[in-house]
Write a protein that holds these residues in place. Sequence first.
Motif, PDB file in Angstrom:
ATOM      1  N   LEU A  72      42.462  48.726  31.112  1.00  0.00           N
ATOM      2  CA  LEU A  72      41.988  47.943  32.234  1.00  0.00           C
ATOM      3  C   LEU A  72      42.781  48.262  33.511  1.00  0.00           C
ATOM      4  CD1 LEU A  72      40.979  45.229  33.593  1.00  0.00           C
ATOM      5  CD2 LEU A  72      42.774  44.013  32.419  1.00  0.00           C
ATOM      6  N   PHE A  73      42.038  48.287  34.774  1.00  0.00           N
ATOM      7  CA  PHE A  73      42.803  48.592  35.924  1.00  0.00           C
ATOM      8  C   PHE A  73      42.285  47.413  36.785  1.00  0.00           C
ATOM      9  CE2 PHE A  73      43.418  52.676  34.322  1.00  0.00           C
ATOM     10  CZ  PHE A  73      43.918  53.600  35.014  1.00  0.00           C
TER      11      PHE A  73
ATOM     12  N   ILE B  72      47.240  39.015  50.155  1.00  0.00           N
ATOM     13  CA  ILE B  72      47.693  39.155  48.683  1.00  0.00           C
ATOM     14  C   ILE B  72      48.495  40.223  48.790  1.00  0.00           C
ATOM     15  CG2 ILE B  72      47.032  39.572  46.352  1.00  0.00           C
ATOM     16  CD1 ILE B  72      44.236  38.545  47.259  1.00  0.00           C
ATOM     17  N   SER B  73      49.941  39.878  48.446  1.00  0.00           N
ATOM     18  CA  SER B  73      50.973  40.912  48.505  1.00  0.00           C
ATOM     19  C   SER B  73      50.750  41.869  47.202  1.00  0.00           C
ATOM     20  CB  SER B  73      52.157  40.504  48.516  1.00  0.00           C
ATOM     21  OG  SER B  73      52.726  39.700  47.162  1.00  0.00           O
TER      22      SER B  73
ATOM     23  N   ALA C 252      50.011  41.162  43.278  1.00  0.00           N
ATOM     24  CA  ALA C 252      49.123  41.806  42.485  1.00  0.00           C
ATOM     25  C   ALA C 252      49.714  42.775  41.064  1.00  0.00           C
ATOM     26  CB  ALA C 252      48.223  42.702  42.972  1.00  0.00           C
ATOM     27  N   LEU C 253      50.428  43.424  41.511  1.00  0.00           N
ATOM     28  CA  LEU C 253      51.168  43.986  40.409  1.00  0.00           C
ATOM     29  C   LEU C 253      51.826  43.401  39.185  1.00  0.00           C
ATOM     30  CD1 LEU C 253      52.158  47.017  39.806  1.00  0.00           C
ATOM     31  CD2 LEU C 253      54.170  46.710  41.050  1.00  0.00           C
TER      32      LEU C 253
ATOM     33  N   ALA D 232      47.678  45.693  32.534  1.00  0.00           N
ATOM     34  CA  ALA D 232      46.682  46.447  33.108  1.00  0.00           C
ATOM     35  C   ALA D 232      47.451  47.627  34.018  1.00  0.00           C
ATOM     36  CB  ALA D 232      46.000  45.723  33.796  1.00  0.00           C
ATOM     37  N   ASN D 233      46.624  48.682  34.493  1.00  0.00           N
ATOM     38  CA  ASN D 233      47.421  49.445  35.292  1.00  0.00           C
ATOM     39  C   ASN D 233      46.905  48.949  36.743  1.00  0.00           C
ATOM     40  OD1 ASN D 233      48.110  52.289  34.137  1.00  0.00           O
ATOM     41  ND2 ASN D 233      46.250  51.433  33.227  1.00  0.00           N
ATOM     42  N   TYR D 234      47.739  49.199  37.905  1.00  0.00           N
ATOM     43  CA  TYR D 234      47.456  48.684  39.043  1.00  0.00           C
ATOM     44  C   TYR D 234      47.060  49.725  39.880  1.00  0.00           C
ATOM     45  CZ  TYR D 234      47.720  46.215  43.554  1.00  0.00           C
ATOM     46  OH  TYR D 234      47.390  45.606  44.697  1.00  0.00           O
ATOM     47  N   HIS D 235      46.269  49.706  40.838  1.00  0.00           N
ATOM     48  CA  HIS D 235      45.617  50.519  41.996  1.00  0.00           C
ATOM     49  C   HIS D 235      45.281  49.763  43.095  1.00  0.00           C
ATOM     50  CE1 HIS D 235      44.484  55.071  42.353  1.00  0.00           C
ATOM     51  NE2 HIS D 235      43.736  54.235  43.171  1.00  0.00           N
ATOM     52  N   GLU D 236      45.699  50.506  44.294  1.00  0.00           N
ATOM     53  CA  GLU D 236      45.091  50.085  45.810  1.00  0.00           C
ATOM     54  C   GLU D 236      44.121  51.161  46.004  1.00  0.00           C
ATOM     55  OE1 GLU D 236      47.851  46.533  46.983  1.00  0.00           O
ATOM     56  OE2 GLU D 236      48.024  48.516  48.230  1.00  0.00           O
TER      57      GLU D 236
END
Length: 222
Positions: free
Chosen positions: A126-127, A141-142, A146-147, A155-159
């Motif tokens: 999940l990302f 949304i900071s 979200a992180l 889950a992994n976080y990405h922007e």
Amino acid sequence: MDDNAGTSDISSFKVVLLGEGAVGKSSVLLRYIENKFNNKHLSTTQASFATRKLNIDGKDVELNIWDTAGQEKYHSLGPIYYRGSQGAILVYDITDERSFERSPAANPIKNWVRELQEVLKGSAALFVVGNKIDLEGTRTISKETALQYAESVNANYHECSAKENINIDSLFDNIAKVMLEREKDAATNLTRRSSLRRSNSRRTLQVIDDDEAAARPRKKCC
């Protein structure tokens, strides 16, 4: 990573794109597949599908990507497209708080994650992805918020930015790497279980042979 047309020893994965309407899921996919961006809103009805081959550290990978519709009227169809997925990308708009908290009930996006867990039993990589970072000045949304959420659901976080082509390739490269690692771990665990079964089978046969030997009548000495 570069595309690779080879088909031998290729790992094929299904990836599903999730998120509310207008967060840019279709734009992310269009940018990744065709390196294009459409300034007009691309509204997906039910789901669309695209495939891309790539090479990750010498390993051929095929991504079969499903872009699902975010509108509420199509939401009930979501689980149909989740099934069989090895990867899931949950996209939100960093400038739209409603995309992080599903409207109109304002439930957090953990509802998407809950549905994935119910259908896939936690088997998918999940990302959580914040799109439209080209609009940083209007962010609502900071990144920290979200992180923190992404970490809470493992889950992994990405922007990224589909419009400016920022971090799009790296997003799909990263999810491909995670899915490859999971595939490798699953194969290793399967080999270990198979080896353990063979070992247990040999022990069982040895016990049977020993029992049979003990049951045989002994010859009398002269």
